[in-house]
Design a protein around this motif. Sequence first.
Motif, PDB file in Angstrom:
ATOM      1  N   SER A 243       0.824  -1.203   0.000  1.00 47.70           N
ATOM      2  CA  SER A 243       0.000   0.000   0.000  1.00 47.70           C
ATOM      3  C   SER A 243       0.859   1.254   0.000  1.00 47.70           C
ATOM      4  O   SER A 243       0.552   2.248  -0.668  1.00 47.70           O
ATOM      5  N   CYS A 244       1.953   1.210   0.762  1.00 50.20           N
ATOM      6  CA  CYS A 244       2.857   2.364   0.827  1.00 50.20           C
ATOM      7  C   CYS A 244       3.490   2.648  -0.533  1.00 50.20           C
ATOM      8  O   CYS A 244       3.588   3.805  -0.965  1.00 50.20           O
ATOM      9  N   VAL A 245       3.920   1.568  -1.227  1.00 47.00           N
ATOM     10  CA  VAL A 245       4.514   1.738  -2.554  1.00 47.00           C
ATOM     11  C   VAL A 245       3.494   2.321  -3.516  1.00 47.00           C
ATOM     12  O   VAL A 245       3.776   3.228  -4.290  1.00 47.00           O
ATOM     13  N   ALA A 246       2.267   1.785  -3.464  1.00 43.90           N
ATOM     14  CA  ALA A 246       1.204   2.270  -4.346  1.00 43.90           C
ATOM     15  C   ALA A 246       0.906   3.731  -4.089  1.00 43.90           C
ATOM     16  O   ALA A 246       0.744   4.531  -5.018  1.00 43.90           O
ATOM     17  N   LEU A 247       0.829   4.081  -2.772  1.00 48.25           N
ATOM     18  CA  LEU A 247       0.549   5.470  -2.418  1.00 48.25           C
ATOM     19  C   LEU A 247       1.677   6.391  -2.866  1.00 48.25           C
ATOM     20  O   LEU A 247       1.448   7.529  -3.314  1.00 48.25           O
ATOM     21  N   THR A 248       2.931   5.891  -2.774  1.00 48.80           N
ATOM     22  CA  THR A 248       4.081   6.684  -3.223  1.00 48.80           C
ATOM     23  C   THR A 248       4.019   6.943  -4.718  1.00 48.80           C
ATOM     24  O   THR A 248       4.221   8.060  -5.185  1.00 48.80           O
ATOM     25  N   ASN A 249       3.690   5.867  -5.490  1.00 50.07           N
ATOM     26  CA  ASN A 249       3.595   6.018  -6.947  1.00 50.07           C
ATOM     27  C   ASN A 249       2.470   6.962  -7.330  1.00 50.07           C
ATOM     28  O   ASN A 249       2.605   7.780  -8.240  1.00 50.07           O
ATOM     29  N   ILE A 250       1.330   6.827  -6.630  1.00 47.14           N
ATOM     30  CA  ILE A 250       0.204   7.729  -6.891  1.00 47.14           C
ATOM     31  C   ILE A 250       0.605   9.156  -6.595  1.00 47.14           C
ATOM     32  O   ILE A 250       0.282  10.086  -7.324  1.00 47.14           O
ATOM     33  N   SER A 251       1.373   9.320  -5.492  1.00 50.57           N
ATOM     34  CA  SER A 251       1.820  10.658  -5.118  1.00 50.57           C
ATOM     35  C   SER A 251       2.709  11.254  -6.197  1.00 50.57           C
ATOM     36  O   SER A 251       2.557  12.406  -6.583  1.00 50.57           O
ATOM     37  N   TYR A 252       3.660  10.457  -6.726  1.00 57.53           N
ATOM     38  CA  TYR A 252       4.515  10.936  -7.811  1.00 57.53           C
ATOM     39  C   TYR A 252       3.681  11.299  -9.030  1.00 57.53           C
ATOM     40  O   TYR A 252       3.890  12.319  -9.685  1.00 57.53           O
ATOM     41  N   ALA A 253       2.719  10.401  -9.377  1.00 58.76           N
ATOM     42  CA  ALA A 253       1.891  10.624 -10.549  1.00 58.76           C
ATOM     43  C   ALA A 253       1.060  11.890 -10.407  1.00 58.76           C
ATOM     44  O   ALA A 253       0.864  12.622 -11.365  1.00 58.76           O
ATOM     45  N   GLU A 254       0.569  12.148  -9.192  1.00 61.39           N
ATOM     46  CA  GLU A 254      -0.271  13.321  -8.976  1.00 61.39           C
ATOM     47  C   GLU A 254       0.550  14.600  -8.908  1.00 61.39           C
ATOM     48  O   GLU A 254       0.035  15.683  -9.152  1.00 61.39           O
ATOM     49  N   ASN A 255       1.856  14.482  -8.605  1.00 61.06           N
ATOM     50  CA  ASN A 255       2.686  15.664  -8.411  1.00 61.06           C
ATOM     51  C   ASN A 255       3.537  16.014  -9.638  1.00 61.06           C
ATOM     52  O   ASN A 255       4.465  16.811  -9.527  1.00 61.06           O
ATOM     53  N   PHE A 256       3.268  15.398 -10.808  1.00 58.17           N
ATOM     54  CA  PHE A 256       4.039  15.753 -11.999  1.00 58.17           C
ATOM     55  C   PHE A 256       3.709  17.190 -12.390  1.00 58.17           C
ATOM     56  O   PHE A 256       2.642  17.723 -12.085  1.00 58.17           O
ATOM     57  N   LYS A 257       4.671  17.821 -13.078  1.00 60.66           N
ATOM     58  CA  LYS A 257       4.500  19.208 -13.504  1.00 60.66           C
ATOM     59  C   LYS A 257       3.626  19.244 -14.761  1.00 60.66           C
ATOM     60  O   LYS A 257       3.787  18.443 -15.675  1.00 60.66           O
ATOM     61  N   ARG A 258       2.720  20.197 -14.803  1.00 64.45           N
ATOM     62  CA  ARG A 258       1.791  20.293 -15.929  1.00 64.45           C
ATOM     63  C   ARG A 258       2.423  20.936 -17.159  1.00 64.45           C
ATOM     64  O   ARG A 258       2.036  20.655 -18.287  1.00 64.45           O
ATOM     65  N   PHE A 259       3.398  21.821 -16.963  1.00 67.49           N
ATOM     66  CA  PHE A 259       3.957  22.586 -18.062  1.00 67.49           C
ATOM     67  C   PHE A 259       5.482  22.507 -18.041  1.00 67.49           C
ATOM     68  O   PHE A 259       6.096  22.379 -16.977  1.00 67.49           O
ATOM     69  N   SER A 260       6.056  22.613 -19.235  1.00 67.11           N
ATOM     70  CA  SER A 260       7.506  22.742 -19.343  1.00 67.11           C
ATOM     71  C   SER A 260       7.840  23.553 -20.584  1.00 67.11           C
ATOM     72  O   SER A 260       7.097  23.551 -21.577  1.00 67.11           O
ATOM     73  N   VAL A 261       8.953  24.271 -20.512  1.00 67.47           N
ATOM     74  CA  VAL A 261       9.470  25.012 -21.659  1.00 67.47           C
ATOM     75  C   VAL A 261      10.955  24.687 -21.789  1.00 67.47           C
ATOM     76  O   VAL A 261      11.609  24.321 -20.809  1.00 67.47           O
ATOM     77  N   SER A 262      11.465  24.781 -23.002  1.00 66.72           N
ATOM     78  CA  SER A 262      12.896  24.583 -23.199  1.00 66.72           C
ATOM     79  C   SER A 262      13.369  25.447 -24.346  1.00 66.72           C
ATOM     80  O   SER A 262      12.584  25.860 -25.210  1.00 66.72           O
ATOM     81  N   ALA A 263      14.666  25.727 -24.338  1.00 72.91           N
ATOM     82  CA  ALA A 263      15.304  26.488 -25.409  1.00 72.91           C
ATOM     83  C   ALA A 263      16.659  25.858 -25.687  1.00 72.91           C
ATOM     84  O   ALA A 263      17.316  25.343 -24.769  1.00 72.91           O
ATOM     85  N   GLY A 264      17.080  25.892 -26.959  1.00 74.26           N
ATOM     86  CA  GLY A 264      18.366  25.297 -27.268  1.00 74.26           C
ATOM     87  C   GLY A 264      18.733  25.421 -28.740  1.00 74.26           C
ATOM     88  O   GLY A 264      18.086  26.144 -29.517  1.00 74.26           O
ATOM     89  N   TRP A 265      19.762  24.680 -29.102  1.00 75.11           N
ATOM     90  CA  TRP A 265      20.305  24.717 -30.461  1.00 75.11           C
ATOM     91  C   TRP A 265      19.560  23.719 -31.341  1.00 75.11           C
ATOM     92  O   TRP A 265      19.468  22.540 -31.017  1.00 75.11           O
ATOM     93  N   MET A 266      19.048  24.225 -32.467  1.00 73.75           N
ATOM     94  CA  MET A 266      18.351  23.378 -33.436  1.00 73.75           C
ATOM     95  C   MET A 266      19.152  23.377 -34.741  1.00 73.75           C
ATOM     96  O   MET A 266      19.436  24.431 -35.303  1.00 73.75           O
ATOM     97  N   HIS A 267      19.502  22.195 -35.200  1.00 72.15           N
ATOM     98  CA  HIS A 267      20.285  22.035 -36.438  1.00 72.15           C
ATOM     99  C   HIS A 267      19.426  21.271 -37.451  1.00 72.15           C
ATOM    100  O   HIS A 267      18.999  20.150 -37.179  1.00 72.15           O
ATOM    101  N   VAL A 268      19.188  21.902 -38.589  1.00 69.02           N
ATOM    102  CA  VAL A 268      18.303  21.328 -39.605  1.00 69.02           C
ATOM    103  C   VAL A 268      19.152  20.853 -40.788  1.00 69.02           C
ATOM    104  O   VAL A 268      19.918  21.633 -41.371  1.00 69.02           O
ATOM    105  N   MET A 269      18.982  19.576 -41.148  1.00 74.46           N
ATOM    106  CA  MET A 269      19.769  18.964 -42.231  1.00 74.46           C
ATOM    107  C   MET A 269      18.828  18.404 -43.301  1.00 74.46           C
ATOM    108  O   MET A 269      18.346  17.271 -43.188  1.00 74.46           O
ATOM    109  N   PRO A 270      18.522  19.187 -44.335  1.00 75.00           N
ATOM    110  CA  PRO A 270      17.656  18.684 -45.415  1.00 75.00           C
ATOM    111  C   PRO A 270      18.268  17.463 -46.107  1.00 75.00           C
ATOM    112  O   PRO A 270      19.464  17.434 -46.393  1.00 75.00           O
TER     113      PRO A 270
END
Length: 385
Positions: A14-41
């Motif tokens: 039960s503790c493991v299940a509750l821990t996993n549920i807690s992780y699942a419920e506490n995930f972040k809803r949004f994320s942003v990122s920036a970086g180098w994009m290299h395009v090779m046609p």
Amino acid sequence: MNKMIWGKIIVAGSCVALTNISYAENFKRFSVSAGWMHVMPQGKANPFNINSVVDPNKENGYGIGSISQQAFLGSIDPDAQLYTGENALDFLPLTFERPGIGNQSLAQMLGALENNDASDDQSYLSNINASTAGSAQLKGIDQWTAQDTGLEAKNVDTLGLTFNYYLNDHVSLQFIGGIPPKVDIKGKGEIVANMTGEAMPQGDIAMLFPDGILDLAQDIPITNLGNKKRASSVRAWTPAMEVQYQFGQSGVNKFRPFVGAGIMYAYFNEIKLDSTIKQDLVNAGHMIQNILDDKAGAALDGEVSSADPKVRVKTTDAIAPLVTLGATYDINENWFGIASLSYAKLSNRANIDVIDKNTGNKLIRSSTKIDIDPLITYVGVGYRF
């Protein structure tokens, strides 16, 4: 004893299940990122399909008008025949022997006929006049496919931006954008019009040719795409949307691979054509207009016409499927690194028209498919919230 063991197992589970549920419920809803994009046609060039307003079936053909000797001789089919008395002979290399006179070039022969002085080597004309030149049926410049030509996009780098909305700990919707890069377009090959046809000279000159018809064949260079550093440049806008699935669990796995699939939309503007290519196309516009004005000789001599040609370049928008393979690595609870490799099956069409600004008529219409098919690498840093 058994009851106590089973009780401990149940509590632990039960503790493991509750821990996993807690992780699942506490995930972040949004994320942003920036970086180098290299395009090779990855796409290869496709040949240009070209049309002009010249009508190969025009009744009585197009008038030739005045034409220089060099242009006249250059337009003659090497397999054409010339009467030199009783026999018809090939006249390459445009010299032949006349009884009592010796070798003469076709130019000298024409000049001799015009001046009624077959013995004067200097009597040939500098130009063949309009009444002598007659008319011609012209083929091969009305429509053709320029094989071994085309356009290819070159590699480019830019700043990439991503935004994710997580439906749950595994599934997210990602928007992919960035600063629209300026893309150089490399040209391939030389565009040449393979003109053929039949000229119908007038007067004494007509007697030189079987049935009064002179076969024409000339390769007319239009423009060389391949000898330029770049044929053109464009600004590329390529936003994309993906559904992604991320393996592992928030708060448990620092390294989490993901896969994605979606669509990319491509729009291109700020199109700039190489100045030399642009001028070559303007010259081709003058050539076509001169033919329409019954001045095919002036067309072959490269003279300015009655038109005011301008070059217009347009590209079509495109929508393409997109697939991605990548991974994130958690630096801490909020910050993460990201790397991915994407592929889009992307192509569009470039249309290059030469238009007479005086009348609005399209003198030349050309089109080619551009297979871009880019591989896109992305390395960046992101933040979840």
